[in-house]
Design a protein around this motif. Structure first.
Motif, PDB file in Angstrom:
ATOM      1  N   LEU A 135       0.830  -1.209   0.000  1.00 44.94           N
ATOM      2  CA  LEU A 135       0.000   0.000   0.000  1.00 44.94           C
ATOM      3  C   LEU A 135       0.860   1.254   0.000  1.00 44.94           C
ATOM      4  O   LEU A 135       0.558   2.233  -0.687  1.00 44.94           O
ATOM      5  CB  LEU A 135      -0.935   0.003   1.213  1.00 44.94           C
ATOM      6  CG  LEU A 135      -2.065  -1.017   1.220  1.00 44.94           C
ATOM      7  CD1 LEU A 135      -2.797  -0.985   2.558  1.00 44.94           C
ATOM      8  CD2 LEU A 135      -3.036  -0.743   0.083  1.00 44.94           C
ATOM      9  N   TYR A 136       1.929   1.210   0.779  1.00 47.62           N
ATOM     10  CA  TYR A 136       2.839   2.360   0.829  1.00 47.62           C
ATOM     11  C   TYR A 136       3.550   2.534  -0.504  1.00 47.62           C
ATOM     12  O   TYR A 136       3.749   3.663  -0.973  1.00 47.62           O
ATOM     13  CB  TYR A 136       3.845   2.157   1.960  1.00 47.62           C
ATOM     14  CG  TYR A 136       4.861   3.266   2.136  1.00 47.62           C
ATOM     15  CD1 TYR A 136       4.485   4.600   2.112  1.00 47.62           C
ATOM     16  CD2 TYR A 136       6.208   2.971   2.335  1.00 47.62           C
ATOM     17  CE1 TYR A 136       5.410   5.614   2.281  1.00 47.62           C
ATOM     18  CE2 TYR A 136       7.151   3.976   2.515  1.00 47.62           C
ATOM     19  CZ  TYR A 136       6.748   5.288   2.474  1.00 47.62           C
ATOM     20  OH  TYR A 136       7.674   6.294   2.637  1.00 47.62           O
ATOM     21  N   ALA A 137       3.925   1.423  -1.142  1.00 49.30           N
ATOM     22  CA  ALA A 137       4.576   1.491  -2.450  1.00 49.30           C
ATOM     23  C   ALA A 137       3.664   2.136  -3.491  1.00 49.30           C
ATOM     24  O   ALA A 137       4.091   2.992  -4.275  1.00 49.30           O
ATOM     25  CB  ALA A 137       4.990   0.095  -2.903  1.00 49.30           C
ATOM     26  N   VAL A 138       2.396   1.735  -3.484  1.00 51.13           N
ATOM     27  CA  VAL A 138       1.429   2.319  -4.424  1.00 51.13           C
ATOM     28  C   VAL A 138       1.211   3.797  -4.112  1.00 51.13           C
ATOM     29  O   VAL A 138       1.102   4.631  -5.013  1.00 51.13           O
ATOM     30  CB  VAL A 138       0.097   1.547  -4.368  1.00 51.13           C
ATOM     31  CG1 VAL A 138      -0.967   2.251  -5.202  1.00 51.13           C
ATOM     32  CG2 VAL A 138       0.291   0.123  -4.862  1.00 51.13           C
ATOM     33  N   PHE A 139       1.151   4.137  -2.829  1.00 46.89           N
ATOM     34  CA  PHE A 139       0.995   5.525  -2.402  1.00 46.89           C
ATOM     35  C   PHE A 139       2.143   6.380  -2.933  1.00 46.89           C
ATOM     36  O   PHE A 139       1.927   7.472  -3.482  1.00 46.89           O
ATOM     37  CB  PHE A 139       0.953   5.575  -0.877  1.00 46.89           C
ATOM     38  CG  PHE A 139       0.871   6.963  -0.293  1.00 46.89           C
ATOM     39  CD1 PHE A 139      -0.353   7.601  -0.139  1.00 46.89           C
ATOM     40  CD2 PHE A 139       2.021   7.630   0.121  1.00 46.89           C
ATOM     41  CE1 PHE A 139      -0.430   8.874   0.402  1.00 46.89           C
ATOM     42  CE2 PHE A 139       1.950   8.897   0.664  1.00 46.89           C
ATOM     43  CZ  PHE A 139       0.727   9.525   0.803  1.00 46.89           C
TER      44      PHE A 139
END
Length: 227
Positions: A135-139
């Motif tokens: 999720l952080y990577a996509v963010f």
């Protein structure tokens, strides 16, 4: 067998103690930007919400604060209170007797680890609401960011209600409070891989922005040491 079981049980509190829990106190003094808590929070750098009681039974979160002194001195955090277009903006000043809740979302943890094995090992040892680094990577990709920073971790935490960021560095593990952007705890850690997935473990090989596949001399451990 009984000795091994007993030793395992003794080790459980030590693992759990690394993560601070939610604590409750109150404001005893408030003067401009200097706040004093009736009972200090366990760690400096720990963030907290301030809850003010209005007339009747109405109450609301009016401020965020960070403890910066072991005697319970604290300061306001420059962070938006929950916003709603149909409601007025809360501007109530912090006052004595306001309730304080430290580490409100500390059970929601984002782990930045060097590889899948380290990630699986740590998440299996602790009963937390683990926010997956995917999720952080996509963010980051959506924001066009090319590196984890305390600033984008703070923005991510606000969107996904993350209370702590557990960062695996070279031989140490640290807990970052993303609201205050302060490291509140650290400990030594062993059995880490010599080289980590850059910039941190995620199940994506590539993201559309391409920053995960870009050429760089930076290593996982160098990146985490900067956070």
């Amino acid at each position: 067998m009984h000795k091994l079981l007993f030793a395992a049980l003794l080790s459980l509190p030590a693992m759990a103690d690394f993560f601070p829990t939610t604590v409750y106190t109150a404001v005893s003094q408030a003067d401009d930007n200097r706040i004093k808590l009736a009972k200090p929070l366990p760690y400096n750098g720990m963030s907290a919400i301030v809850v003010h009681r209005f007339k009747g039974s109405a109450k609301a979160i009016t401020s965020y604060i960070v403890q910066n002194g072991s005697d319970g001195t604290a300061a306001p955090l420059d962070r938006d209170i929950i916003h709603h277009d149909e409601l007025p903006t809360i501007s109530t000043p912090i006052a004595p007797k306001d309730k304080v809740v430290g580490g409100l979302m500390y059970n929601n943890v984002l782990l930045l680890a060097p590889d899948a094995n380290t990630y699986a090992k740590i998440t299996s040892q602790h009963n937390k609401n683990w926010i997956h680094p995917d999720l952080y990577a996509v963010f980051l990709s959506d924001k066009g960011e090319d590196m984890p920073t305390r600033e984008n971790l703070s923005a991510f935490a606000k969107q996904y209600q993350v209370g702590l960021v557990y960062i695996i560095r070279n031989k140490t593990a640290v807990l970052l409070d993303p609201l205050s952007k302060k490291i509140i705890k650290q400990k030594t850690i062993s059995d880490l891989p010599k080289k980590g997935q850059f910039p941190f473990f995620t199940r994506f090989d590539k993201i559309s922005s391409g920053w995960f596949s870009s050429e760089t001399e930076e290593s996982y451990y160098q990146t985490m040491e900067k956070l």
